[in-house]
Design a protein around this motif. Structure first.
Motif, PDB file in Angstrom:
ATOM      1  N   ARG A 242       0.842  -1.212   0.000  1.00  0.00           N
ATOM      2  CA  ARG A 242       0.000   0.000   0.000  1.00  0.00           C
ATOM      3  C   ARG A 242       0.871   1.254   0.000  1.00  0.00           C
ATOM      4  O   ARG A 242       0.539   2.259  -0.640  1.00  0.00           O
ATOM      5  CB  ARG A 242      -0.919   0.005   1.226  1.00  0.00           C
ATOM      6  N   GLN A 243       1.994   1.197   0.726  1.00  0.00           N
ATOM      7  CA  GLN A 243       2.892   2.346   0.818  1.00  0.00           C
ATOM      8  C   GLN A 243       3.427   2.733  -0.555  1.00  0.00           C
ATOM      9  O   GLN A 243       3.496   3.921  -0.899  1.00  0.00           O
ATOM     10  CB  GLN A 243       4.045   2.022   1.769  1.00  0.00           C
ATOM     11  N   ILE A 244       3.787   1.755  -1.360  1.00  0.00           N
ATOM     12  CA  ILE A 244       4.338   2.031  -2.688  1.00  0.00           C
ATOM     13  C   ILE A 244       3.295   2.714  -3.574  1.00  0.00           C
ATOM     14  O   ILE A 244       3.606   3.637  -4.336  1.00  0.00           O
ATOM     15  CB  ILE A 244       4.865   0.732  -3.323  1.00  0.00           C
ATOM     16  N   VAL A 245       2.041   2.280  -3.462  1.00  0.00           N
ATOM     17  CA  VAL A 245       0.973   2.908  -4.241  1.00  0.00           C
ATOM     18  C   VAL A 245       0.763   4.353  -3.802  1.00  0.00           C
ATOM     19  O   VAL A 245       0.565   5.255  -4.622  1.00  0.00           O
ATOM     20  CB  VAL A 245      -0.337   2.101  -4.108  1.00  0.00           C
TER      21      VAL A 245
ATOM     22  N   GLN B 246      10.100   7.364  -6.988  1.00  0.00           N
ATOM     23  CA  GLN B 246      10.811   7.353  -8.262  1.00  0.00           C
ATOM     24  C   GLN B 246      11.769   6.170  -8.325  1.00  0.00           C
ATOM     25  O   GLN B 246      12.054   5.638  -9.390  1.00  0.00           O
ATOM     26  CB  GLN B 246      11.594   8.651  -8.447  1.00  0.00           C
ATOM     27  N   ALA B 247      12.301   5.757  -7.156  1.00  0.00           N
ATOM     28  CA  ALA B 247      13.219   4.619  -7.068  1.00  0.00           C
ATOM     29  C   ALA B 247      13.042   3.958  -5.716  1.00  0.00           C
ATOM     30  O   ALA B 247      12.756   4.634  -4.717  1.00  0.00           O
ATOM     31  CB  ALA B 247      14.665   5.081  -7.258  1.00  0.00           C
ATOM     32  N   SER B 248      13.199   2.642  -5.688  1.00  0.00           N
ATOM     33  CA  SER B 248      13.062   1.875  -4.448  1.00  0.00           C
ATOM     34  C   SER B 248      14.223   0.912  -4.320  1.00  0.00           C
ATOM     35  O   SER B 248      14.654   0.312  -5.319  1.00  0.00           O
ATOM     36  CB  SER B 248      11.745   1.084  -4.431  1.00  0.00           C
ATOM     37  N   TYR B 249      14.742   0.782  -3.087  1.00  0.00           N
ATOM     38  CA  TYR B 249      15.789  -0.204  -2.819  1.00  0.00           C
ATOM     39  C   TYR B 249      15.275  -1.146  -1.741  1.00  0.00           C
ATOM     40  O   TYR B 249      15.011  -0.734  -0.608  1.00  0.00           O
ATOM     41  CB  TYR B 249      17.083   0.456  -2.359  1.00  0.00           C
ATOM     42  N   LEU B 250      15.132  -2.423  -2.097  1.00  0.00           N
ATOM     43  CA  LEU B 250      14.692  -3.456  -1.168  1.00  0.00           C
ATOM     44  C   LEU B 250      15.606  -4.659  -1.309  1.00  0.00           C
ATOM     45  O   LEU B 250      16.088  -4.959  -2.413  1.00  0.00           O
ATOM     46  CB  LEU B 250      13.243  -3.869  -1.461  1.00  0.00           C
TER      47      LEU B 250
ATOM     48  N   SER C  63       5.803   0.725  -9.375  1.00  0.00           N
ATOM     49  CA  SER C  63       6.106   1.793 -10.324  1.00  0.00           C
ATOM     50  C   SER C  63       7.510   2.285 -10.039  1.00  0.00           C
ATOM     51  O   SER C  63       8.080   2.026  -8.975  1.00  0.00           O
ATOM     52  CB  SER C  63       5.097   2.945 -10.184  1.00  0.00           C
ATOM     53  N   GLY C  64       8.088   2.995 -11.009  1.00  0.00           N
ATOM     54  CA  GLY C  64       9.425   3.529 -10.826  1.00  0.00           C
ATOM     55  C   GLY C  64      10.506   2.477 -10.998  1.00  0.00           C
ATOM     56  O   GLY C  64      10.251   1.356 -11.453  1.00  0.00           O
TER      57      GLY C  64
END
Length: 387
Positions: free
Chosen positions: A125-128, A133-137, A153-154
């Motif tokens: 939900r947080q990502i929505v 623009q960028a995510s690191y997991l 997205s991104g």
């Protein structure tokens, strides 16, 4: 301060922070809190021409005892520039990530940072909501997130543990515009990176982690271990002599360019890993490096797969593949998909295949091979004919 009575009610005995180090309150000060942070008088020190120690970071300790890695201001700045060039953060657009190497360059670029939620359901939900623009997991975070069937997205980046082509493909199919695997060490970050399309097109043995990033030099020693150097490498381990080359602990090779074993060190080519040096398995006098073959086990429907050695009772080892299916994967279909892969593994074909969740350990939740080996021993004892 004000929290102490509340802590006592919860049977917590908190030490006074100002007995450990000077404490100041930033922002609105509550009653009984530390004094407010005041302005500093005098000129700001000029450190432009100096390069002292900047930060000490501990390794995760998943493969050996944690080590204290000392970065200087110069190596820290070089590493931050590499991250900025790779991630390309734009000011005023959120970045999702909780690691030091993501937080600092993103904030320095003017991009606000959202810390990933611990719950995979909340993270989806947080990502929505945030639309980063960028995510690191890390790979375990990604696998848990993808189990929620999220709308991504991104650009997505993942590292700190092996990142399979299948995992990056799932990220792209979930909506990410780009999906990158990042090869980085606490001692040198980042070292190399590869996008999903390039990794999926790789058909050789081993795990392609990409071309060395600008300034990163490679060498392979006589034992097959990959060595790295570059402007972003740490100065030393605390209490030890400065590094000339960083020992990665990974068996590797550099393809299509300088830096191959026996050749001159350089930054050309692409780095391909065969696994950790200490994870080598000896079966029938054959040295087997799991990292050469594990990528092929990540067929559709496989969440994670590792090859481990288990004692055979005669001084030799048996080779077992521990395969963790994706949630809801059909076991029969998975066995059929793995059959041609196993047939093509030649001398590294596993003696047994065990379907189970792969144990992980450490803050990066890397596969715990010792625990996976113990799991395989227990499963085979219960079902000695399992294949």
């Amino acid at each position: 301060g004000w929290a102490r009575p509340l802590a006592r009610r919860a049977q917590l005995d908190l030490p006074r922070l100002d007995t450990i180090a000077p404490v100041a309150t930033v922002g609105r000060r509550l009653p009984f809190s530390a004094p407010a942070l005041g302005g500093r008088g005098g000129p700001t020190p000029d450190r432009s021409a100096s390069d002292g120690d900047a930060v000490v970071i501990f390794t995760s300790g998943t493969t050996s005892a944690p080590r204290a890695v000392v970065h200087t201001r110069a190596s820290l700045a070089a590493g931050m520039r590499q991250v900025v060039d790779l991630v390309r953060p734009r000011a005023d657009e959120p970045v999702l990530g909780g690691m030091f190497f993501v937080l600092v360059p993103s904030l320095a670029s003017g991009a606000p940072v959202a810390l990933p939620a611990r719950s995979p359901k909340v993270l989806a939900r947080q990502i929505v909501q945030v639309k980063p623009q960028a995510s690191y997991l890390t790979p375990p975070q990604l696998r848990a997130l993808l189990a929620q069937a999220p709308r991504l997205s991104g650009r997505f980046y993942s590292g700190s543990a092996p990142v399979s082509a299948a995992l990056l493909d799932r990220v792209k199919r979930a909506g990410a515009s780009e999906a990158w695997g990042v090869y980085a060490l606490t001692e040198l970050f980042p070292a190399a990176a590869v996008e999903q399309a390039e990794k999926a097109a790789f058909t050789g043995d081993g795990d392609l982690v990409g071309a060395p990033l600008p300034g990163v030099r490679t060498r392979v020693d006589d034992g097959g271990q990959l060595l790295l150097s570059g402007p972003g490498q740490a100065d030393r381990y605390l209490g030890a002599e400065p590094h000339r080359w960083v020992e990665t602990g990974d068996v590797g090779r550099v393809e299509d360019g300088a830096g191959d074993a026996g050749g001159p060190a350089g930054a050309g080519g692409r780095i391909v890993l065969a696994g950790r040096c200490k994870d080598m398995i000896l079966r029938a006098a054959e040295n087997i490096y799991p990292g050469l073959y594990e990528p092929a086990l990540h067929v559709p429907g496989v969440n994670l797969a590792v090859l481990v050695g288990v004692p055979a009772g005669d001084g030799d080892e048996r080779l077992v593949a521990v395969v963790e299916p994706e949630p809801g994967a059909d076991p029969g279909r998975l066995r059929r998909a793995l059959a041609p892969v196993l047939d093509g593994m030649g001398a590294a074909r596993p003696d047994r295949v065990v379907f189970a969740a792969v144990p992980t350990a450490g803050r990066s939740r890397k596969p715990d091979r010792a625990a996976a080996s113990a799991l395989a021993v227990a499963r085979l004892a219960d079902a000695p004919e399992q294949r």
